[in-house]
Design an enzyme around this catalytic site. Structure first.
Site, PDB file in Angstrom:
ATOM      1  CB  ALA A 125      -1.100  -0.165   1.303  1.00 29.14           C
ATOM      2  N   GLY A 184       0.539  -4.912   0.934  1.00 31.91           N
ATOM      3  CA  GLY A 184      -0.661  -5.027   0.055  1.00 31.91           C
ATOM      4  C   GLY A 184      -0.556  -5.949  -1.035  1.00 31.91           C
ATOM      5  CD  GLU A 205      -2.627  -7.059   3.384  1.00 30.61           C
ATOM      6  OE1 GLU A 205      -2.126  -6.236   2.835  1.00 30.61           O
ATOM      7  OE2 GLU A 205      -3.380  -7.147   4.311  1.00 30.61           O
ATOM      8  CD  GLU A 234       1.495  -4.952   6.296  1.00 29.64           C
ATOM      9  OE1 GLU A 234       2.146  -5.779   6.656  1.00 29.64           O
ATOM     10  OE2 GLU A 234       1.108  -5.222   4.992  1.00 29.64           O
TER      11      GLU A 234
HETATM   12  N1  COA Z   1       4.714   3.094  -0.678  1.00 31.33           N
HETATM   13  C1  COA Z   1       5.126   4.112  -1.121  1.00 31.33           C
HETATM   14  N2  COA Z   1       6.194   4.251  -1.877  1.00 31.33           N
HETATM   15  C2  COA Z   1       6.916   3.206  -2.048  1.00 31.33           C
HETATM   16  C3  COA Z   1       6.455   2.057  -1.346  1.00 31.33           C
HETATM   17  C4  COA Z   1       5.260   1.765  -0.619  1.00 31.33           C
HETATM   18  N3  COA Z   1       4.835   0.819  -0.450  1.00 31.33           N
HETATM   19  N4  COA Z   1       7.658   1.069  -1.865  1.00 31.33           N
HETATM   20  C5  COA Z   1       8.556   1.740  -2.494  1.00 31.33           C
HETATM   21  N5  COA Z   1       8.257   3.171  -2.445  1.00 31.33           N
HETATM   22  C6  COA Z   1       9.007   3.987  -3.419  1.00 31.33           C
HETATM   23  C7  COA Z   1      10.085   4.594  -2.533  1.00 31.33           C
HETATM   24  O1  COA Z   1       9.984   5.487  -1.512  1.00 31.33           O
HETATM   25  C8  COA Z   1      11.069   5.350  -3.600  1.00 31.33           C
HETATM   26  O2  COA Z   1      10.756   6.277  -3.874  1.00 31.33           O
HETATM   27  P1  COA Z   1      11.713   7.448  -4.368  1.00 31.33           P
HETATM   28  O3  COA Z   1      11.968   6.950  -5.712  1.00 31.33           O
HETATM   29  O4  COA Z   1      10.551   8.668  -4.447  1.00 31.33           O
HETATM   30  O5  COA Z   1      12.804   7.606  -3.290  1.00 31.33           O
HETATM   31  C9  COA Z   1      10.727   4.068  -4.880  1.00 31.33           C
HETATM   32  O6  COA Z   1       9.309   3.518  -4.396  1.00 31.33           O
HETATM   33  C10 COA Z   1      11.676   2.971  -5.042  1.00 31.33           C
HETATM   34  O7  COA Z   1      11.947   2.375  -3.765  1.00 31.33           O
HETATM   35  P2  COA Z   1      13.381   2.339  -3.360  1.00 31.33           P
HETATM   36  O8  COA Z   1      13.081   1.940  -1.698  1.00 31.33           O
HETATM   37  O9  COA Z   1      14.115   3.367  -3.493  1.00 31.33           O
HETATM   38  O10 COA Z   1      13.863   0.791  -3.840  1.00 31.33           O
HETATM   39  P3  COA Z   1      14.944  -0.167  -3.305  1.00 31.33           P
HETATM   40  O11 COA Z   1      15.058  -1.073  -4.613  1.00 31.33           O
HETATM   41  O12 COA Z   1      15.940   0.188  -2.430  1.00 31.33           O
HETATM   42  O13 COA Z   1      13.955  -0.924  -2.305  1.00 31.33           O
HETATM   43  C11 COA Z   1      11.699  -2.027  -1.518  1.00 31.33           C
HETATM   44  C12 COA Z   1      12.494  -1.605  -2.859  1.00 31.33           C
HETATM   45  C13 COA Z   1      10.435  -2.538  -2.117  1.00 31.33           C
HETATM   46  C14 COA Z   1      12.350  -3.117  -0.807  1.00 31.33           C
HETATM   47  C15 COA Z   1      11.566  -0.777  -0.648  1.00 31.33           C
HETATM   48  O14 COA Z   1      11.193   0.121  -1.474  1.00 31.33           O
HETATM   49  C16 COA Z   1      10.537  -1.027   0.500  1.00 31.33           C
HETATM   50  O15 COA Z   1      10.964  -1.514   1.434  1.00 31.33           O
HETATM   51  N6  COA Z   1       9.423  -0.609   0.307  1.00 31.33           N
HETATM   52  C17 COA Z   1       8.380  -0.583   1.421  1.00 31.33           C
HETATM   53  C18 COA Z   1       7.859  -1.900   1.347  1.00 31.33           C
HETATM   54  C19 COA Z   1       6.584  -1.898   2.573  1.00 31.33           C
HETATM   55  O16 COA Z   1       6.820  -1.713   3.552  1.00 31.33           O
HETATM   56  N7  COA Z   1       5.258  -2.209   2.129  1.00 31.33           N
HETATM   57  C20 COA Z   1       4.282  -2.168   2.824  1.00 31.33           C
HETATM   58  C21 COA Z   1       3.562  -0.990   3.006  1.00 31.33           C
HETATM   59  S1  COA Z   1       2.157  -1.493   4.103  1.00 31.33           S
END
Ligand code: COA
Length: 258
Positions: A64, A109, A112, A132
């Site tokens: 999400a 999400g 999910e 989360e």
């Molecule tokens: N919501 C909003 N933005 C998100 C996101 C999310 N769930 N997941 C990734 N993004 C954004 C990052 O903030 C980043 O934005 P930016 O380019 O403006 O800085 C972009 O997507 C790319 O992500 P980044 O973290 O730079 O890539 P990465 O390869 O280093 O890591 C992930 C990828 C998916 C491991 C990491 O982004 C992450 O842990 N995301 C959150 C996952 C999460 O907690 N999801 C559950 C949400 S309830």
């Protein structure tokens, strides 16, 4: 259909549904959920028998939209969870069989969404998590209900309480996915499965899906409602607000147990 977040390719009896915002790692916000709801209705009208769901780029879906959630109050968060639960429930209740082809990150999400599908195939590159807890919240799109039903309560509790990532192989071991494939074999395998399903009688497939759901594997709207209540409560805590804000500010959260 005019779509911002998805791309649909229709085949004989089945459809490929791709989440099409790879630059955003296919994050799930209100627009995505609303569009998905309309797509599900469209598939019903078209009497599609099987749907392959996948993500373009390196993510299936990274969860999400945390930025959007960080701006929500408790009531808005509850409504977001109610919407997510409703749309994912509509997949579970849909007459077609849904096959998730998990190509990369399936986090929060995204995980999910895969869990709401009937069958899950994963690429060796897939990474799953319900992270989360590390954001000061809980899964809000049915994860607390479906993960224990699919993987068993012990594994679900381990993954939801720690938020740690699990690999495609671990997902296979826990019964979360039924096959792990080389990345280039994922979509062909999912397409072959969808084609096989499309060769069956649609009404009988639907009856089989309903009968299996009635065996106790299914989630009911009241389960989703309870999860949404708890999800909303997270945003009324200091830790919930801190966890989401910390992600947006790219720092570790400082939880104070309140
Ligand atoms: N919501 C909003 N933005 C998100 C996101 C999310 N769930 N997941 C990734 N993004 C954004 C990052 O903030 C980043 O934005 P930016 O380019 O403006 O800085 C972009 O997507 C790319 O992500 P980044 O973290 O730079 O890539 P990465 O390869 O280093 O890591 C992930 C990828 C998916 C491991 C990491 O982004 C992450 O842990 N995301 C959150 C996952 C999460 O907690 N999801 C559950 C949400 S309830």
């Amino acid at each position: 259909m005019e779509l911002q977040c998805f791309q649909i390719t229709m085949h004989k009896g089945w459809a490929l549904l791709e989440m099409a915002r790879p630059d955003k790692l296919n994050v799930i916000d209100e627009t995505v959920l609303t569009e998905l709801e309309a797509i599900l209705q469209h598939f019903k009208e078209e009497q599609v028998k099987a749907v392959v769901v996948t993500g373009q780029g390196r993510a299936f879906a990274a969860g999400a939209d945390v930025g959007a959630m960080a701006e929500m109050d408790s009531q808005e968060a509850k409504q977001f969870s109610v919407l997510g639960n409703k749309v994912f429930q509509a997949i579970e209740d849909h007459p077609a069989v849904f096959v998730a082809a998990v190509n990369g990150y399936a986090l929060g999400g995204g995980c999910e969404l895969a869990l709401a599908c009937d069958l899950r195939l994963a690429s060796e590159k897939a990474t799953f998590a319900q992270p989360e807890i590390n954001l000061g919240i809980i899964p809000g799109f049915g994860g607390t209900q479906r993960l224990p039903r699919i993987a068993g309560a012990a594994k679900a509790k381990e993954w939801i309480f720690t938020g740690r990532r699990f690999s495609a192989q671990e997902a296979l071991q826990a019964g979360v996915v039924s096959q792990v494939l080389a990345p280039e074999e994922l979509l062909p395998a999912a397409a072959a499965l969808a084609e096989e399903l499309a060769g069956k009688s649609g009404p009988i497939l639907t009856l089989a899906k309903r009968a299996i759901a009635a065996s106790g594997t299914g989630v009911s709207p009241s389960h989703g409602e309870q999860e949404a209540n708890f999800f909303g409560k997270c945003l009324s805590t200091e830790d919930g607000r801190e966890g989401l804000r910390a992600f947006v500010e790219k720092r570790d959260p400082v939880f104070k147990d309140r």
